[in-house]
Motif scaffolding. Structure first.
Motif, short mmCIF file in Angstrom:
data_model
loop_
_atom_site.label_atom_id
_atom_site.label_comp_id
_atom_site.label_asym_id
_atom_site.label_seq_id
_atom_site.Cartn_x
_atom_site.Cartn_y
_atom_site.Cartn_z
N LEU A 1 0.70 -1.12 0.00
CA LEU A 1 -0.06 0.01 0.02
C LEU A 1 0.73 1.44 -0.09
O LEU A 1 0.62 2.21 -0.61
N GLU A 2 1.93 1.24 0.75
CA GLU A 2 2.70 2.42 0.87
C GLU A 2 3.56 2.65 -0.57
O GLU A 2 3.69 3.79 -1.04
N VAL A 3 3.87 1.66 -0.97
CA VAL A 3 4.48 1.62 -2.47
C VAL A 3 3.57 2.17 -3.42
O VAL A 3 3.70 2.91 -4.43
N ALA A 4 2.26 1.79 -3.33
CA ALA A 4 1.13 2.16 -4.31
C ALA A 4 0.86 3.66 -3.93
O ALA A 4 0.77 4.43 -5.11
N GLN A 5 0.91 4.05 -2.90
CA GLN A 5 0.46 5.61 -2.52
C GLN A 5 1.83 6.37 -3.34
O GLN A 5 1.46 7.58 -3.96
N THR A 6 2.83 5.80 -3.00
CA THR A 6 3.94 6.70 -3.34
C THR A 6 4.03 6.89 -5.11
O THR A 6 4.15 7.80 -5.54
N GLN A 7 3.76 5.65 -5.71
CA GLN A 7 3.91 5.46 -7.17
C GLN A 7 2.61 6.40 -7.67
O GLN A 7 2.90 7.19 -8.75
N ALA A 8 1.56 6.48 -6.88
CA ALA A 8 0.36 7.09 -7.46
C ALA A 8 0.62 8.75 -7.27
O ALA A 8 0.13 9.31 -8.29
N TRP B 1 3.89 17.75 -1.80
CA TRP B 1 3.81 18.08 -0.36
C TRP B 1 3.26 16.59 0.54
O TRP B 1 3.89 16.13 1.27
N VAL B 2 2.25 15.99 -0.09
CA VAL B 2 1.86 14.86 0.23
C VAL B 2 3.21 13.70 0.11
O VAL B 2 3.43 12.82 1.12
N LEU B 3 3.71 13.57 -1.07
CA LEU B 3 4.72 12.75 -1.34
C LEU B 3 5.80 12.70 -0.46
O LEU B 3 6.29 11.94 -0.03
N SER B 4 6.14 14.09 -0.30
CA SER B 4 7.52 13.99 0.51
C SER B 4 7.30 13.74 1.95
O SER B 4 8.22 13.16 2.72
N GLY B 5 5.99 13.97 2.58
CA GLY B 5 5.60 13.53 3.92
C GLY B 5 5.68 12.03 3.91
O GLY B 5 5.98 11.36 5.19
N LYS B 6 5.19 11.33 3.00
CA LYS B 6 4.93 10.20 2.94
C LYS B 6 6.49 9.14 2.87
O LYS B 6 6.65 8.38 3.45
N LYS B 7 7.36 9.82 2.15
CA LYS B 7 8.74 9.49 2.13
C LYS B 7 9.22 9.45 3.34
O LYS B 7 10.30 8.68 3.81
N ALA B 8 9.06 10.47 4.04
CA ALA B 8 9.79 10.72 5.33
C ALA B 8 9.34 9.65 6.42
O ALA B 8 10.26 9.46 7.25
N LYS B 9 8.29 9.31 6.30
CA LYS B 9 7.94 8.34 7.33
C LYS B 9 8.27 7.07 7.03
O LYS B 9 8.54 6.14 7.79
N THR B 10 8.30 6.74 5.56
CA THR B 10 8.66 5.33 5.10
C THR B 10 10.17 5.17 5.21
O THR B 10 10.74 4.01 5.16
N ASP B 11 10.95 6.39 4.83
CA ASP B 11 12.24 6.20 4.59
C ASP B 11 12.93 7.29 5.67
O ASP B 11 13.45 8.39 4.89
N PRO B 12 12.97 7.32 6.84
CA PRO B 12 13.27 8.43 7.59
C PRO B 12 14.60 9.09 7.32
O PRO B 12 15.47 8.47 7.32
N VAL B 13 14.77 10.48 7.38
CA VAL B 13 16.05 10.94 7.14
C VAL B 13 16.62 10.90 8.67
O VAL B 13 16.17 11.38 9.66
N THR C 1 16.42 20.99 7.33
CA THR C 1 15.86 22.11 7.99
C THR C 1 14.39 21.95 7.91
O THR C 1 13.66 22.79 8.52
N GLU C 2 13.86 21.08 7.31
CA GLU C 2 12.30 20.92 7.27
C GLU C 2 11.54 19.79 7.96
O GLU C 2 12.54 18.65 7.83
N PHE C 3 10.68 19.93 8.64
CA PHE C 3 10.16 18.90 9.46
C PHE C 3 8.74 18.60 9.42
O PHE C 3 7.99 19.56 9.43
N LEU C 4 8.21 17.32 9.57
CA LEU C 4 6.94 17.05 9.68
C LEU C 4 6.26 17.28 11.34
O LEU C 4 7.38 17.18 12.11
N VAL C 5 5.22 17.68 11.69
CA VAL C 5 4.86 18.09 12.85
C VAL C 5 3.74 17.04 13.27
O VAL C 5 2.75 17.14 12.93
N GLY C 6 4.15 16.05 14.28
CA GLY C 6 3.24 15.07 14.66
C GLY C 6 2.56 14.32 13.66
O GLY C 6 2.93 13.95 12.47
N ASP C 7 1.23 14.21 13.76
CA ASP C 7 0.22 13.74 12.70
C ASP C 7 -0.27 14.59 11.76
O ASP C 7 -1.10 14.28 11.05
N MET C 8 0.18 15.89 11.81
CA MET C 8 -0.62 16.95 11.18
C MET C 8 -0.37 16.79 9.55
O MET C 8 0.97 16.85 9.09
N ASP C 9 -1.20 16.49 8.88
CA ASP C 9 -0.95 16.66 7.44
C ASP C 9 -0.83 18.08 6.91
O ASP C 9 -0.11 17.92 5.55
#
Length: 443
Positions: A321-328, A347-359, A403-411
């Motif tokens: 599912l994660e791969v499909a969402q990224t592909q989409a 915006w959505v794609l970068s957030g998803k990648k940050a969660k699946t492949d953390p920096v 320098t950029e960060f996701l904030v909790g679960d806020m989309d």
């Protein structure tokens, strides 16, 4: 055709019934004479109904030979005999649908004449079981990026499940991408395959599949429907998620769309069952689930029996599912010419990648961001940065980059740290609509 093919679903009920019967009463021992009768009956059914006559002959020869060699002599428990016969038949045929079961109650019920009252009770019971499972439709929702998601656990007969299917497909009618999750789908009816597939095409009919039925020596075809209730979505990009548990009718759906080049399959190679059939009494309380037909794809002129359906993108099922969402999201971002939509997709794609492949950032890098920024505060606990606005809850920060960060679960909100002269001097709030605000560092 639908009734025969959908009997795949009944297999699970038969197995449950078998276990239930055994739990309620001790199964009687089976005698050598009864064993021979069962073997003769199984052989006879296979020769009359099994989809490949030559294979039926080989399987019959094997179990008769095993009987003569004494393979079944010690198997006085009918459940163990059924399991051994199943193993022997599958060792020759490699057919995962083929199965011998011991269930005297079911066999007796199947053998007696059905009254109108029996038929009504059976239909009501079947309807109640399907309703309990919401007719196979586990979840339908819209993911970020206007991506439709359907978690379908069974292709139930449209005679009962069409209203639910129509509601689900109409919810997905305005999405740009549809992800159909079949990772836990064990099969069902071709009528539901036909209905769902029809929503993915324009009204012009598309040839989906063919079937050959040995008992009647006949061929049938399935095509998309010229009319469906509500709105079709022929332009949506389609992804189908598969696993090794994806089986039978779920494999047909995947195989059809793969060869029609209508969907991208992501996940694991499927189970490999392409032969529909049904349950037949096999003497002494035994039943034989025997494939009586085979799918013949109009493009490949073959099917997925024994091999399964291989995905375009092979990943473990739990990552599909994660791969499909990224592909989409990548597909949508590359497709659009609208700057606003492109920003949102990325915006959505970068957030998803940050969660699946953390920096990974060093502690020294993180520490430089700790401090007070007017009404915003950044703290650090156990190597993790936290963001808190005055009077509001604290949220963990996940790095998108240095320098950029996701904030909790806020989309819809993120933060960025600005620097001047090598020193952090401000925090910038970034919003999904493109707006930003800024607070200087005040300590």
């Amino acid at each position: 055709m639908n009734r025969v093919y959908s009997s795949i679903l009944v297999l699970g009920c038969l197995l449950l019934g078998t276990l239930s019967s055994k739990a309620q009463e001790q199964a009687p021992s089976i005698t050598p004479k009864q064993t021979q009768k069962v073997i003769d009956s199984v052989e006879s059914i296979l020769k009359a109904r099994y989809v490949f006559p030559e294979m039926a002959q080989k399987m019959g020869d094997l179990i008769q030979s095993n009987k003569k060699k004494g393979t079944y002599e010690g198997l006085t428990d009918p459940q163990l005999l059924a399991a051994q016969l199943t193993e022997d038949l599958q060792s020759i045929s490699k057919d995962k649908h083929l199965r011998v079961m011991y269930n005297p109650r079911r066999a007796a019920a199947q053998g007696r004449q059905v009254t109108p009252e029996d038929s009504i009770r059976h239909t009501e019971s079947r309807m109640a079981r399907m309703k309990f499972e919401n007719f196979g439709f586990k979840e339908v929702k819209i993911l970020e990026g206007n991506i439709g998601y359907l978690d379908l656990r069974a292709f139930m007969d449209t005679e009962f499940a069409s209203e639910t299917a129509v509601a689900a497909m109409n919810l997905l009618a305005n999405t740009d991408v549809i992800i159909i999750d079949l990772r836990q789908n064990g099969g069902g009816s071709p009528s539901m395959i036909q209905l769902i597939s029809s929503y993915l095409y324009s009204p012009e009919r598309v040839h989906l599949n063919n079937f050959y039925w040995r008992p009647t020596d006949s061929h049938t075809q399935t095509w998309t429907l010229p009319h469906v209730p509500g709105k079709r979505n022929p332009d949506a990009k389609v992804y189908v998620l598969t696993s090794s548990s994806t089986f039978s009718a779920a494999e047909e759906f995947s195989y059809n769309l793969k060869n029609l080049e209508r969907a991208t399959l992501i996940g694991e190679t499927t189970g490999g069952g392409a032969h529909p059939g049904g349950t037949v009494n096999a003497s002494e309380g035994f039943l034989l689930w025997t494939p009586a037909g085979r799918a013949i794809n109009p493009i490949t002129e073959t099917n997925w029996e024994g091999t399964g359906v291989s995905p375009h993108i092979e990943v473990p099922a739990d990552q599909a599912l994660e791969v499909a969402q990224t592909q989409a999201l990548e597909y949508l971002a590359n497709k659009t010419t609208d700057p606003h939509l492109q920003f949102r997709y990325n915006w959505v794609l970068s957030g998803k990648k940050a969660k699946t492949d953390p920096v990974q950032l060093s502690k020294s890098t993180l520490k430089q961001y700790v401090g007070q920024y007017d009404v915003r505060k950044i703290s650090m606990e156990n190597g993790t940065l936290f963001y808190q606005r005055e009077g509001r809850p604290k949220h963990a920060l996940t790095p998108l980059n240095e320098t950029e960060f996701l904030v909790g679960d806020m989309d819809d909100f993120r933060v960025r740290f600005d620097q001047k002269g090598g020193q952090v001097n401000a925090i910038v709030g970034m919003y999904a609509n493109g707006r930003t605000d800024k607070n200087p560092k005040t300590d």
